[in-house]
Design a protein around this motif. Sequence first.
Motif, PDB file in Angstrom:
ATOM      1  N   TYR A 101      27.613  36.586  25.276  1.00 36.08           N
ATOM      2  CA  TYR A 101      27.854  35.758  26.460  1.00 36.08           C
ATOM      3  C   TYR A 101      28.850  34.644  26.152  1.00 36.08           C
ATOM      4  CZ  TYR A 101      27.156  32.480  30.246  1.00 36.08           C
ATOM      5  OH  TYR A 101      27.379  31.624  31.284  1.00 36.08           O
ATOM      6  N   ARG A 108      37.105  34.442  29.050  1.00 38.55           N
ATOM      7  CA  ARG A 108      37.451  34.135  30.436  1.00 38.55           C
ATOM      8  C   ARG A 108      38.557  33.083  30.512  1.00 38.55           C
ATOM      9  NH1 ARG A 108      32.073  33.835  33.080  1.00 38.55           N
ATOM     10  NH2 ARG A 108      32.172  36.074  32.893  1.00 38.55           N
ATOM     11  N   THR A 112      41.891  32.918  32.788  1.00 44.92           N
ATOM     12  CA  THR A 112      42.089  31.750  33.642  1.00 44.92           C
ATOM     13  C   THR A 112      43.517  31.239  33.548  1.00 44.92           C
ATOM     14  OG1 THR A 112      39.803  31.136  33.235  1.00 44.92           O
ATOM     15  CG2 THR A 112      41.220  29.449  34.156  1.00 44.92           C
TER      16      THR A 112
ATOM     17  N   THR B  52      39.369  30.113  38.391  1.00 43.42           N
ATOM     18  CA  THR B  52      40.276  31.267  38.382  1.00 43.42           C
ATOM     19  C   THR B  52      39.891  32.336  37.373  1.00 43.42           C
ATOM     20  OG1 THR B  52      41.693  29.986  36.942  1.00 43.42           O
ATOM     21  CG2 THR B  52      42.303  30.075  39.252  1.00 43.42           C
ATOM     22  N   GLY B  53      39.188  31.920  36.310  1.00 38.98           N
ATOM     23  CA  GLY B  53      38.910  32.903  35.262  1.00 38.98           C
ATOM     24  C   GLY B  53      37.805  33.889  35.592  1.00 38.98           C
ATOM     25  N   ASP B  55      35.303  36.732  36.896  1.00 39.06           N
ATOM     26  CA  ASP B  55      35.587  38.136  37.164  1.00 39.06           C
ATOM     27  C   ASP B  55      35.673  38.445  38.648  1.00 39.06           C
ATOM     28  OD1 ASP B  55      35.506  38.368  34.490  1.00 39.06           O
ATOM     29  OD2 ASP B  55      33.484  39.226  34.391  1.00 39.06           O
ATOM     30  N   THR B  81      41.065  25.815  37.585  1.00 38.65           N
ATOM     31  CA  THR B  81      40.352  26.500  36.503  1.00 38.65           C
ATOM     32  C   THR B  81      38.866  26.163  36.572  1.00 38.65           C
ATOM     33  OG1 THR B  81      40.904  24.635  35.081  1.00 38.65           O
ATOM     34  CG2 THR B  81      42.329  26.566  34.967  1.00 38.65           C
ATOM     35  N   ASP B 208      27.176  28.995  37.989  1.00 40.51           N
ATOM     36  CA  ASP B 208      27.243  29.157  36.550  1.00 40.51           C
ATOM     37  C   ASP B 208      26.030  29.914  36.062  1.00 40.51           C
ATOM     38  OD1 ASP B 208      28.703  27.955  33.966  1.00 40.51           O
ATOM     39  OD2 ASP B 208      26.509  27.976  33.663  1.00 40.51           O
ATOM     40  N   GLN B 209      26.276  30.818  35.116  1.00 44.95           N
ATOM     41  CA  GLN B 209      25.213  31.690  34.622  1.00 44.95           C
ATOM     42  C   GLN B 209      24.068  30.897  33.991  1.00 44.95           C
ATOM     43  OE1 GLN B 209      27.051  35.081  32.800  1.00 44.95           O
ATOM     44  NE2 GLN B 209      25.229  35.543  31.660  1.00 44.95           N
ATOM     45  N   MET B 210      24.448  29.985  33.119  1.00 47.77           N
ATOM     46  CA  MET B 210      23.433  29.241  32.380  1.00 47.77           C
ATOM     47  C   MET B 210      22.625  28.326  33.306  1.00 47.77           C
ATOM     48  SD  MET B 210      23.066  30.206  29.432  1.00 47.77           S
ATOM     49  CE  MET B 210      23.870  31.394  28.393  1.00 47.77           C
ATOM     50  N   ASN B 235      27.379  35.172  39.230  1.00 47.00           N
ATOM     51  CA  ASN B 235      26.935  34.502  38.009  1.00 47.00           C
ATOM     52  C   ASN B 235      25.473  34.088  38.106  1.00 47.00           C
ATOM     53  OD1 ASN B 235      29.379  34.761  36.760  1.00 47.00           O
ATOM     54  ND2 ASN B 235      30.181  32.871  37.684  1.00 47.00           N
ATOM     55  N   LYS B 242      18.843  37.049  33.414  1.00 45.46           N
ATOM     56  CA  LYS B 242      18.572  36.662  32.023  1.00 45.46           C
ATOM     57  C   LYS B 242      17.264  35.907  31.924  1.00 45.46           C
ATOM     58  CE  LYS B 242      22.814  37.201  29.768  1.00 45.46           C
ATOM     59  NZ  LYS B 242      24.054  36.635  29.264  1.00 45.46           N
ATOM     60  N   ASP B 261      30.171  42.468  39.624  1.00 44.71           N
ATOM     61  CA  ASP B 261      30.809  42.294  38.317  1.00 44.71           C
ATOM     62  C   ASP B 261      30.020  43.088  37.282  1.00 44.71           C
ATOM     63  OD1 ASP B 261      28.594  40.721  38.297  1.00 44.71           O
ATOM     64  OD2 ASP B 261      29.492  39.118  37.086  1.00 44.71           O
TER      65      ASP B 261
END
Lengths: 604, 332
Positions: A101, A108, A112, B52-53, B55, B81, B208-210, B235, B242, B261
């Motif tokens: 992860y 990423r 970006t 922007t980053g 997926d 970003t 955000d994933q976390m 995410n 998780k 994704d």
Amino acid sequence: MKRWTQINNMPIRYKLISHFLLISILPIFCLALLISWTVERVMEEQVNDNTLQLIDKVNESFEFYISNLQSYTYMIANNEDVEQFLGGNENNPSALSDNKYDIQRYLRNFTTVSPEVAGIMVVNNEGDYVSNELYAPSIMDLTEASWYQEAIENNGIFKIIGRPDGRRLNSIVDYTNDDVVTVVRAVIDPFTEQVHGVVLIDLKLRVIAETVKDVTLGKSGYLMVLDDDGQNIYQPNQPIVSQIPFKWISEQQSGDFSKTIKGEKIQFIYQRSPFANWVTVGVFPAEETIFGLREINFYLVMFIFIIMFFGIPVSYFLSHSISKPIVQLVSFMKKVEGGDFKVRYKEKRFDEIGLLGRSFNTMLTKLNDLMHLTERQERQKRDAEFRSLQANINPHFLYNTLDTIQWMARKQKADDVAEVVESLAKLFRIGLSKGRDVISLSEEIDHIESYLKIQKTRYREKLNYEIKVDESIKNKAILKFILQPIIENAIYHGIKERRGVGHINIEANPLNQHILIQISDDGKGMTPQQLSDMREALEESVNLTENPEETRNKKGYGMLNVQARIQLTHGSNYGMTIDSYENVGTTVKILLPNMNKSDEEREK
Amino acid sequence: MKKLLFAYIVLIGLFVLYVYQYQTSETTNNEWSEHELRGTIDETYVMVTFQTGIDYWKRPLKGFEDAAEALNVSVEYRGATQYDVNEEITVLEQVIAKNPSGIAVSTMDPEALNPVINKAVDSGIPVVMFDADAPNSKAYAFLGTNNHYAGVTAAHKMAELLNESGKVGVVTHPNQLNHQERTQGFRETIENEYPDMTVVDVKDGRGDQMISKEVSEELMREYPDIQGIFASEANGGVGVGKAVLDQQKKGDLHIISFDTDKGTLDMIDEGVISATLAQGTLEMGYWSLQFLFHLQHNLAGDLEGETNLPRYVDTGITVVTKDDVSDYYPLD
């Protein structure tokens, strides 16, 4: 030589036209050809240079992208998480998952900042991988994949795999193998030289395509990119050549060549990019090399046409303006030759041709005058002849009768009568003189002697005369009857008017090449007025005697007639001059040419 | 004179012939491309997003690029970003300054970007919104998921999974209109149509994933009997997944996620996430560029007044479960 004479035989107009056209149009043609040729050559060079520069720029942006990717591979490989993953020591699934992860988050960052990256994959030497965008079918061991092997073979050096065909990697975002250019780099332990894994980055082909497409060569020319094996990395949808045989491109850094493909000459210009080792090739039909040349040629042809539009009529009219009056003059000449003296050159121009025309006119006028003169002379001669002929008919009869009278007078012893009659007969005989205009001087003298004898019978002692003729000129030919009118004048206006005895002296002498006959009397003479009138009349004698009917009965007609006849026959250098003093006498001098009889004959 | 006339006629004839030949050869070469829907490579269309980053944008961008390929134009991808509206405004200002042929914007705030979007439209740059709308801006169109309907769909699917009873929670992104709409749709449907079900809480996962993982763990702590979680973005979905894995609650808790994704798809494959809602993200990008192209080339009617383009295009939504997840993995 024959050709030249043929040119000489051409009408002057054609000569002039061809001359003007040759001078105006031929150089224009040559100039146009020269310009076209030079421009083509120069532009071709420039186009090649420009194309090479464009290719250079394109290559530079490739370099930029590719070197960026190279930097990325280093940045990725040096990341702690990635190092840990590549080490492959993590066996705890949860820790591995966290590790993956972290790597994904890290990766990423690259997408970006660089949208041109389609995907990044990190593979360790066990075939496990981390990626945001790419995944491999589970059955596949990635360490067996061709790109993995290639990366290892390259021993830690960055390697570009143009079109990663059959690499068996899928993109979650549907980038197919045709959409990307793949670069790989093996991560190798610097000490053990053990391969830890491989970093793979996909570059979007679109980025390259956009860079390349941005360059258009002429109308249908384009750029294409080959990798170091000659495989197409990029080429447009409708290429002129689908595949360029790699052997066409030499090992040189850059160059150009041309091939004929489908009957069309195609120009190729290529340059290698040193870092990526790709070959960027500009492909365009040679005809299109110089697109602008067509336009230049168009204007040149227009120019030629315009020059011709102006040049042809100008040369036509110019040559016409020169040749036309000449042709006209020629036709005038022809007319004159045909006897028409009335033509005149009428154009008002002041060049040489105008001059010629005016001279022509003057010449015609003179010729005309001369013709008139001759005509008049002829007529007068004929007139005189006719008259003398007419006058001669009666004298024949008269002459015979006089002869009879003479014989009768001698029979009857009337000698003086016989003498007069004889003189009269002689006078007539000479007067007839077979109709000739010219007689010998002695005959003329005989004639006046006879005349004087007759007059002497009449005037007796009052008239004395003396005739002296130089022996050498007795046989010379002179016009007949030129002395009698003068002597008649001397008697009637000189001797008869004076008191007492009068003398007439007649002398004929050679003078230089001429004959001078001098008749002088000591008669009454003329007043100065009369003398000047007479002289004036003698000057104009030819004109004054033109119409005999008008002047015949005028005083002094005989004299004028003589003068006119002499001048018409021999020219105005000859003729008579007169001197007179009142109460002293008059002297008439006649100047005649010294002609032999034979000359006279020949003159006739 | 006759000869001259003749020469002149021949000359003029040749001249006309030459000009004619020149003109025709000039036009024939151009003819085909004039009637084609093709731009030039100089035209640059820009896609502006935030984060922007991630997926998620890669598919709209792919669609955007595909359309660019079809229309022979250039595209650029820009954006913030971070999840930072001021950054996005700055980026958008920069993009406008470069005077592109068109901009496709996805906004994280339905109002914040309006002045900049209006500025672009006023300066003659066509703007369309995708994925997330700014309804009060002057943007010509919006292409995206009907988020309210997506929420409704998610609610129905959740009800189906839970047999129409139980407690559910939501992890979302409350600042963003599309997420608000999804949440709202979900919530209203549960409340109105399924009386045995309740939405216990709506948590902010901030995309955000976390953080999503943390808030979902929190949710599970607060409501131990919670049976389902709806994550309104990808995410968040993975984060919740998780958390479920960590808590060993796989199978007990149904997760409905959003988007397709890789992480989400993998989790569906593994059975962690029960279902996800696939958006037509590729279509958003593709048709955004088509719209922009039409606007730029005046093919869409009067830019000052009403255009011929629909103001809103629903790019569709599909429920993906384990049964059909393989379809969403691209073919080899």
